[in-house]
Design a protein around this motif. Structure first.
Motif, PDB file in Angstrom:
ATOM      1  N   GLU A 550       0.824  -1.207   0.000  1.00 34.94           N
ATOM      2  CA  GLU A 550       0.000   0.000   0.000  1.00 34.94           C
ATOM      3  C   GLU A 550       0.859   1.259   0.000  1.00 34.94           C
ATOM      4  N   VAL A 551       2.036   1.184   0.623  1.00 33.64           N
ATOM      5  CA  VAL A 551       2.958   2.328   0.638  1.00 33.64           C
ATOM      6  C   VAL A 551       3.393   2.654  -0.793  1.00 33.64           C
ATOM      7  N   PHE A 552       3.723   1.639  -1.567  1.00 30.02           N
ATOM      8  CA  PHE A 552       4.192   1.856  -2.935  1.00 30.02           C
ATOM      9  C   PHE A 552       3.060   2.272  -3.870  1.00 30.02           C
ATOM     10  N   ILE A 553       1.842   1.826  -3.584  1.00 29.41           N
ATOM     11  CA  ILE A 553       0.700   2.263  -4.394  1.00 29.41           C
ATOM     12  C   ILE A 553       0.467   3.759  -4.201  1.00 29.41           C
ATOM     13  N   LYS A 554       0.491   4.206  -2.954  1.00 27.36           N
ATOM     14  CA  LYS A 554       0.309   5.642  -2.688  1.00 27.36           C
ATOM     15  C   LYS A 554       1.495   6.444  -3.217  1.00 27.36           C
ATOM     16  N   HIS A 555       2.681   5.852  -3.129  1.00 29.67           N
ATOM     17  CA  HIS A 555       3.879   6.501  -3.653  1.00 29.67           C
ATOM     18  C   HIS A 555       3.751   6.709  -5.161  1.00 29.67           C
ATOM     19  N   ALA A 556       3.300   5.696  -5.870  1.00 31.39           N
ATOM     20  CA  ALA A 556       3.128   5.801  -7.314  1.00 31.39           C
ATOM     21  C   ALA A 556       2.068   6.835  -7.671  1.00 31.39           C
ATOM     22  N   LYS A 557       1.012   6.919  -6.882  1.00 27.97           N
ATOM     23  CA  LYS A 557      -0.048   7.893  -7.153  1.00 27.97           C
ATOM     24  C   LYS A 557       0.473   9.323  -7.008  1.00 27.97           C
ATOM     25  N   LEU A 558       1.340   9.555  -6.029  1.00 29.30           N
ATOM     26  CA  LEU A 558       1.952  10.880  -5.876  1.00 29.30           C
ATOM     27  C   LEU A 558       2.738  11.254  -7.125  1.00 29.30           C
ATOM     28  N   TRP A 559       3.523  10.299  -7.637  1.00 27.65           N
ATOM     29  CA  TRP A 559       4.320  10.582  -8.826  1.00 27.65           C
ATOM     30  C   TRP A 559       3.441  10.799 -10.058  1.00 27.65           C
ATOM     31  N   SER A 560       2.325  10.082 -10.126  1.00 27.50           N
ATOM     32  CA  SER A 560       1.394  10.277 -11.232  1.00 27.50           C
ATOM     33  C   SER A 560       0.799  11.686 -11.199  1.00 27.50           C
ATOM     34  N   GLU A 561       0.379  12.128 -10.017  1.00 28.53           N
ATOM     35  CA  GLU A 561      -0.147  13.483  -9.876  1.00 28.53           C
ATOM     36  C   GLU A 561       0.940  14.516 -10.171  1.00 28.53           C
ATOM     37  N   ASN A 562       2.150  14.216  -9.748  1.00 32.30           N
ATOM     38  CA  ASN A 562       3.276  15.121 -10.000  1.00 32.30           C
ATOM     39  C   ASN A 562       3.468  15.316 -11.500  1.00 32.30           C
ATOM     40  N   GLU A 563       3.387  14.229 -12.271  1.00 29.60           N
ATOM     41  CA  GLU A 563       3.517  14.326 -13.718  1.00 29.60           C
ATOM     42  C   GLU A 563       2.415  15.197 -14.318  1.00 29.60           C
ATOM     43  N   ASP A 564       1.173  14.964 -13.890  1.00 27.61           N
ATOM     44  CA  ASP A 564       0.050  15.725 -14.438  1.00 27.61           C
ATOM     45  C   ASP A 564       0.203  17.217 -14.172  1.00 27.61           C
ATOM     46  N   VAL A 565       0.528  17.549 -12.930  1.00 30.84           N
ATOM     47  CA  VAL A 565       0.618  18.961 -12.549  1.00 30.84           C
ATOM     48  C   VAL A 565       1.777  19.646 -13.269  1.00 30.84           C
ATOM     49  N   LEU A 566       2.971  19.033 -13.233  1.00 34.38           N
ATOM     50  CA  LEU A 566       4.129  19.667 -13.866  1.00 34.38           C
ATOM     51  C   LEU A 566       3.959  19.777 -15.372  1.00 34.38           C
ATOM     52  N   SER A 567       3.320  18.795 -15.986  1.00 35.04           N
ATOM     53  CA  SER A 567       3.090  18.873 -17.430  1.00 35.04           C
ATOM     54  C   SER A 567       2.196  20.053 -17.774  1.00 35.04           C
ATOM     55  N   LYS A 568       1.124  20.235 -16.998  1.00 33.81           N
ATOM     56  CA  LYS A 568       0.224  21.361 -17.254  1.00 33.81           C
ATOM     57  C   LYS A 568       0.941  22.693 -17.016  1.00 33.81           C
ATOM     58  N   LEU A 569       1.689  22.776 -15.918  1.00 35.31           N
ATOM     59  CA  LEU A 569       2.389  24.026 -15.614  1.00 35.31           C
ATOM     60  C   LEU A 569       3.428  24.350 -16.680  1.00 35.31           C
ATOM     61  N   THR A 570       4.018  23.318 -17.262  1.00 39.19           N
ATOM     62  CA  THR A 570       5.044  23.532 -18.287  1.00 39.19           C
ATOM     63  C   THR A 570       4.420  23.871 -19.634  1.00 39.19           C
ATOM     64  N   LEU A 571       3.475  23.054 -20.067  1.00 44.61           N
ATOM     65  CA  LEU A 571       2.897  23.229 -21.400  1.00 44.61           C
ATOM     66  C   LEU A 571       2.095  24.511 -21.519  1.00 44.61           C
ATOM     67  N   ASN A 572       1.484  24.951 -20.419  1.00 46.10           N
ATOM     68  CA  ASN A 572       0.710  26.197 -20.473  1.00 46.10           C
ATOM     69  C   ASN A 572       1.585  27.440 -20.549  1.00 46.10           C
ATOM     70  N   PHE A 573       2.876  27.276 -20.272  1.00 49.31           N
ATOM     71  CA  PHE A 573       3.759  28.437 -20.251  1.00 49.31           C
ATOM     72  C   PHE A 573       4.929  28.294 -21.219  1.00 49.31           C
ATOM     73  N   ILE A 574       4.800  27.369 -22.159  1.00 46.81           N
ATOM     74  CA  ILE A 574       5.865  27.226 -23.150  1.00 46.81           C
ATOM     75  C   ILE A 574       5.914  28.482 -24.003  1.00 46.81           C
ATOM     76  N   SER A 575       7.115  28.985 -24.210  1.00 53.61           N
ATOM     77  CA  SER A 575       7.306  30.222 -24.975  1.00 53.61           C
ATOM     78  C   SER A 575       7.583  29.895 -26.431  1.00 53.61           C
ATOM     79  N   ASN A 576       6.940  30.629 -27.327  1.00 51.55           N
ATOM     80  CA  ASN A 576       7.167  30.441 -28.751  1.00 51.55           C
ATOM     81  C   ASN A 576       8.384  31.184 -29.255  1.00 51.55           C
TER      82      ASN A 576
END
Length: 1068
Positions: A550-576
């Motif tokens: 259960e520790v590793f399942i919750k650990h993986a979920k944190l990393w999944s959320e981390n990917e989603d959030v950082l991807s949005k923060l990055t892609l929304n502010f990419i400079s042309n």
């Protein structure tokens, strides 16, 4: 916290329960007070000392040179008269806002704004005493203009919008006027876009600690009364401080306060640091106990040029998409922390798109191409700067690249170029180190600087595919083939693991994984998850705890959320494009080439509103300049105090007993008095002030363990030595165990007599591996740095490579430690006033064993010393240059048969040697050594303990006297300029509070140079050659026969007259 405003003169005051921060601009702009509904009618008429009314509006037309200058003072709240001030603190009940933290000052379009966090949500708790809050609302107040005062505690977007509904009843003329003015303010109020950005939920802060730092930087995670640090000591972490432009001057202001004031300032919430990224804590169960698991990711904002997108690095090696992620598990007994970083390839590269006539958008990989706008050599310099900074902060570096190896693709091309830079760096590392070594030879001044660490880049290409990521997903399962590539470095780098029950670190992270894929998002995040899971599993395995799935399942979920959030923060502010992406200080020069060559749609697409707000926040618009803070009272007091240092400071000698002992993996419970108090051989009438003990081989090592779990021997030795010191010191005083640290088999213990503990501050340790190329803790060093009043002291113990012929490897060990052991503010060992370095250096004697034993038996130690390898290294300026060592008058301390006084009789027949040594280094020779010897009768190990007694001349500052003198100086200032309420509450003498601009001296001439003080002549004056009063032209000249060598004895005169010279020539 509460916020107050005095309208005229315009002054803001932020208060905590005990202190206040006063902020005032010297020349604010005031709107007319006649009838404007936008003006707050709350006026006071002030008069000067003669009773005449002050014309406050004159400031609007004067002092243009003060536009970016701000007056700031930090005082006790009780010293203020707030009767003239209006409380403008947001109402928590009415608006659900309150003043929670001060972000700093923001300069935009000639207005200066003070920003405050007004709403938050707690999202993470790395430890039970640390909270991380997500910022959900901020508000700005204009410091130097009252035009926007009607918006105080209101949101422009909450005001009625009369133009939003075309079916609405026709507007009255008054409504139409208000609507037009409101719409105008929406467009013109410069802080609105920044306020929206900061309230978006992607920024975080903490009132407990510097959220830019990590646990390894902050120190003891279980300290009951932790020392709050407003800003991390290492300048490295500034790259994650998104309000750096707003608060950098405020941090400098804070640093000029007294130590007591700094502590009050830090805990008042008057200044906070802010990160952008992701933070979350979840509850888990470990070993049947509740625990906290936290993931914190911080995006970097330091790069000149686009922070996000498909770009490379800038001139300083900072890259786009750079992120540091820390995973923390906190239980009642343990705290585990691990850090990883990621970012784009640190070379100069850009992505270029090729468009067809039919398609304006690229349709396949062949339409994209990576271009390199600089030469390979220029990229290599930036590449080296990037990794130097990482090595300075984290130690060893292992690069993990998930770039494609398809040579026909643009990503494969980038990968090949990146790998060529890595290969070039490692092949030329030794040469680069030699060129930088001379710069590190001399004792450098204190301060922040980039050192040149001695490291090699490990590199692994990770063949991870999108299909594999989709197949496994973010689950508790790790791909074994990828783990197999990384597990050795995971074990060798270790992890920070703190044992709360034993109050000690049983693990330190001594290296970092640096991930990169093309955009450093999904693949880099997934690899980070794999490493993080492996670290957690191995660390708890080493301390005998099996983790539930259960520790590793919750650990993986944190990393999944981390990917989603950082991807949005990055892609929304990419400079042309790189438009306006460099800081204003270095504005257009470094980006002109990119402006002209970028092939994106920048010609038809304007900068996104959110990108524009980010540029404003970071101070990167063309018209943004930094704020200059002035605190006149503190500046005056500090200046006067510096002139009168002799009144509150003095010097005294403290005694330091230092020793090194290789104990061969054992604990000895016998009598230690001969070692720690070597009487009657030496007279010891006074108890030592400090005791520094360095151990080697304190435990037997297990190379398969990631963290060192065997601290039992260290704890036993610490107790045994403290008891011996307490029971047998000549004055009968007690000792305090100040600090201890262990890495592998090396340990350092530091004790201080109890009455001296108040003189010691800023204690911090440093650890560094050197064994097996820095990949195992069988060799390396432990160091402790601290301030004894106003003197910086460093103690080091180390264990170097063994073997008679391994001189070069031992020299390499020394270089690794002298350059790689770092303390706060990037200080190295040499950046201290006094250094004592002990250890088993393993240097041998270059003679046959029979010759050595014969000279030892005759006690001809000086003859033997001529063949000592360390002596030769020091004499040649190689290892330990500028260090001192007292003459050795004792027999070699290695190698004995255990329990005897007989040198090695085993098959190896090792040659006796002085492997165990104690050296010292100091500024202005403040270290004096009394004796240097070994304890012959402590025979349980194959080494003998070596000890020395030093006296260090330390600079003592009497804080009580200094405080009284400060109060006296403040009273003098008050008599001349008035008290704090007079200075900040009226306009009188406001201009006098700023120091006059320094006038440049006149330009240099043939007879006078501007850098020569007192109008001294530029040319040397020699009285004997003053020929103004000579008769008949018989001038004096320099004797051509006078020897060039000034030390050569001669009877020749230095000067001759012209007639004497002619006579000499004629005689010849």
């Amino acid at each position: 916290m509460r916020l107050y405003l005095n309208e005229r003169p315009r002054t803001f005051i932020v208060t905590s329960t005990s202190h206040a921060l006063i902020i005032r601009h010297p020349s604010p702009k005031y709107r007319s007070s006649s009838g404007s509904h936008l003006h707050i009618h709350h006026h006071h008429h002030h008069r000067d000392a003669n009773g005449a009314a002050s014309d406050l509006n004159t400031a609007n037309n004067a002092g243009s040179g003060l536009s970016n200058k701000v007056l700031v003072e930090f005082v006790k709240k009780d010293d203020l008269d707030l009767s003239r001030f209006k409380d403008i603190t947001p109402s928590k009940t009415r608006s659900n806002k309150q003043i929670l933290g001060f972000l700093g000052l923001l300069n935009m379009k000639s207005n200066i704004y003070i920003g405050f966090i007004t709403s938050e949500e707690t999202v993470a708790s790395p430890t039970v005493r640390e909270k991380v809050n997500r910022i959900t609302a901020v508000d700005f107040y204009c410091l130097n203009n009252d035009e926007y005062d009607h918006l105080i505690n209101k949101s422009v977007d909450d005001e009625p919008d009369y133009f939003s509904n075309p079916q609405q009843t026709p507007l009255s003329s008054q409504q139409s006027q208000l609507a037009q003015e409101r719409d105008k303010l929406r467009n013109e109020y410069p802080a609105t876009s920044v306020r929206k950005l900061l309230s978006s939920g992607s920024f975080y802060y903490s009132r407990n600690f510097d959220v830019c730092s990590n646990i390894q930087e902050r120190g003891n995670p279980d300290e009951k009364n932790p020392k709050f640090q407003l800003v991390a000591d290492s300048p490295y972490f500034k790259r994650f401080m998104w309000n750096s432009f707003m608060n950098s001057e405020l941090i400098e202001f804070r640093n000029r306060l007294t130590l007591d004031e700094q502590q009050s300032f830090d805990t008042s919430g008057f200044l906070v640091t802010m990160i952008r990224g992701y933070a979350k804590t979840v509850n888990v169960v470990i070993n049947k106990e509740d625990a906290l698991m936290t993931l914190i990711s911080k995006q970097s904002c330091i790069k000149n040029g686009p922070l996000f997108g498909e770009w490379g690095c800038d001139d300083n090696g900072a890259v786009s998409n750079f992120v540091e992620t820390e995973v923390i598990i906190y239980t009642q007994k343990y705290c585990l922390a691990y850090v990883m970083v990621r970012g784009n390839a640190p070379i100069y590269w850009e992505l270029e798109n090729h468009f067809s006539k039919k398609n304006i958008l690229p349709t396949n990989k062949n339409s994209k191409k990576v271009v390199y706008p600089r030469s390979f050599e220029a990229s290599q310099h930036a590449f080296t700067r990037h990794f130097d900074r990482l090595a300075n902060q984290y130690g060893e570096i292992h690069i993990l690249s998930a770039l494609s190896r398809d040579a026909s693709s643009y990503k494969g091309d980038l990968n090949a170029t990146f790998e060529s830079h890595i290969e070039f760096f490692n092949n030329n590392r030794e040469r680069n180190q030699e060129s930088s070594e001379q710069k590190d030879m001399e004792i450098t001044d204190k301060g922040n600087h980039l050192s040149h660490p001695n490291y090699k880049l490990e590199y692994t290409h990770v063949p991870i595919t999108v299909s594999l990521m989709k197949k496994l997903g973010y689950s508790a399962q790790n791909p074994h083939d990828i783990v197999a590539l990384l597990v050795d470095s995971i074990v060798d780098y270790g992890a920070l693991l703190y044992d709360s029950s034993k109050k000690t670190f049983i693990g330190k992270q001594l290296g970092v994984f640096r991930m990169n894929s093309f955009d450093s998002l999904n693949k880099a995040n997934y690899i980070s998850k794999i490493i993080s899971q492996e670290v957690i599993e191995l660390a708890f395995r080493d301390i005998g705890i099996a983790l539930d799935i259960e520790v590793f399942i919750k650990h993986a979920k944190l990393w999944s959320e981390n990917e989603d959030v950082l991807s949005k923060l990055t892609l929304n502010f990419i400079s042309n494009s790189t438009k306006l992406q460099t800081s204003s200080a270095t504005s257009t020069k470094s980006s002109v080439k990119s402006h002209l060559t970028k092939k994106y749609l920048s010609g038809v697409v304007d900068t996104k509103p959110n990108v524009s707000a980010m540029l404003k926040l970071l101070g990167r618009l063309q018209d943004q300049v930094s704020i200059s803070l002035h605190n006149p009272i503190h500046d005056y007091v500090a200046k006067e105090l510096s002139k009168r240092t002799k009144e509150y400071s003095s010097y005294k000698d403290i005694s330091v007993f230092a020793s090194t002992f290789n104990v061969n993996g054992t604990f000895y419970d016998g009598d230690l008095r001969e070692w720690l108090f070597p009487t009657p051989k030496y007279t010891i009438e006074k108890s030592y002030d400090l005791v520094f003990i360095g151990f080697q081989e304190i435990v037997e090592l297990n190379a398969s363990q990631m963290v060192n779990t065997d601290v039992g021997n260290k704890i036993q030795w610490e107790r045994k030595i403290k008891k011996t010191l307490d029971d047998h010191n000549p004055e009968g005083i007690k000792y305090f165990s100040l600090w201890s640290g262990q890495i592998g088999g090396m340990a350092l213990l530091l004790f201080v007599r109890e009455e001296e503990i108040n003189n010691i501050s800023n204690v911090e340790g440093s650890f560094k591996k050197t064994g097996l190329g820095g990949m195992s803790a069988n060799k390396g060093g432990v160091a402790v740095s601290f301030n004894y009043s106003n003197t910086d002291i460093c103690f080091v113990t180390s264990h170097f490579a063994a073997g008679l012929s391994n001189i070069e490897e031992r020299h390499h060990n020394y270089k690794t430690l002298i350059k790689g052991m770092l303390f706060s503010k990037n200080r190295k060992i040499r950046n201290h006033d006094a250094v004592i370095w002990s250890g088993d250096f393993n240097y041998r004697i270059g003679l046959p064993i029979e010759s050595v034993k014969s000279l030892v038996e005759k006690q001809h130690y000086s003859k033997l010393f001529e063949f000592d390898q360390l002596n030769t290294q020091m004499a040649n300026g190689e290892s330990f240059p500028f260090f001192d060592e007292m003459e050795i008058k004792f027999a070699p301390t290695y190698k004995f048969d255990n329990g005897t006084k007989t040198y090695d009789t085993s098959e190896k027949q090792r040659i006796p040697a002085w492997t165990d040594r104690i050296l010292n280094l100091s500024r202005n020779k403040i270290i004096k050594q009394s004796f240097y010897d070994c304890a012959d009768d402590v025979i349980f190990s194959d080494h003998r303990p070596v000890f020395a007694l030093f006296n260090i001349k330390v600079h003592i500052v009497n804080q009580a006297v200094k405080k009284n003198l400060s109060n006296e100086l403040y009273e003098n200032y008050r008599k001349n300029y008035g008290d704090i309420n007079d200075i900040f509450g009226t306009n009188s003498n406001i201009w006098k509070l700023f120091e006059e601009e320094k006038v440049l001296p006149p330009p240099s001439s043939e007879i006078q140079k501007w850098w020569l003080e007192g109008g001294k002549a530029a040319k040397v004056y020699i009285p004997e050659l003053n020929n103004e009063k000579v008769n008949d032209g018989d001038i004096n000249i320099i004797n051509p026969r006078y020897p060039v060598n000034p030390f050569e004895e001669t009877e020749e005169p230095e000067f001759l007259s012209k007639s004497e010279l002619l006579k000499l020539l004629s005689d010849k």
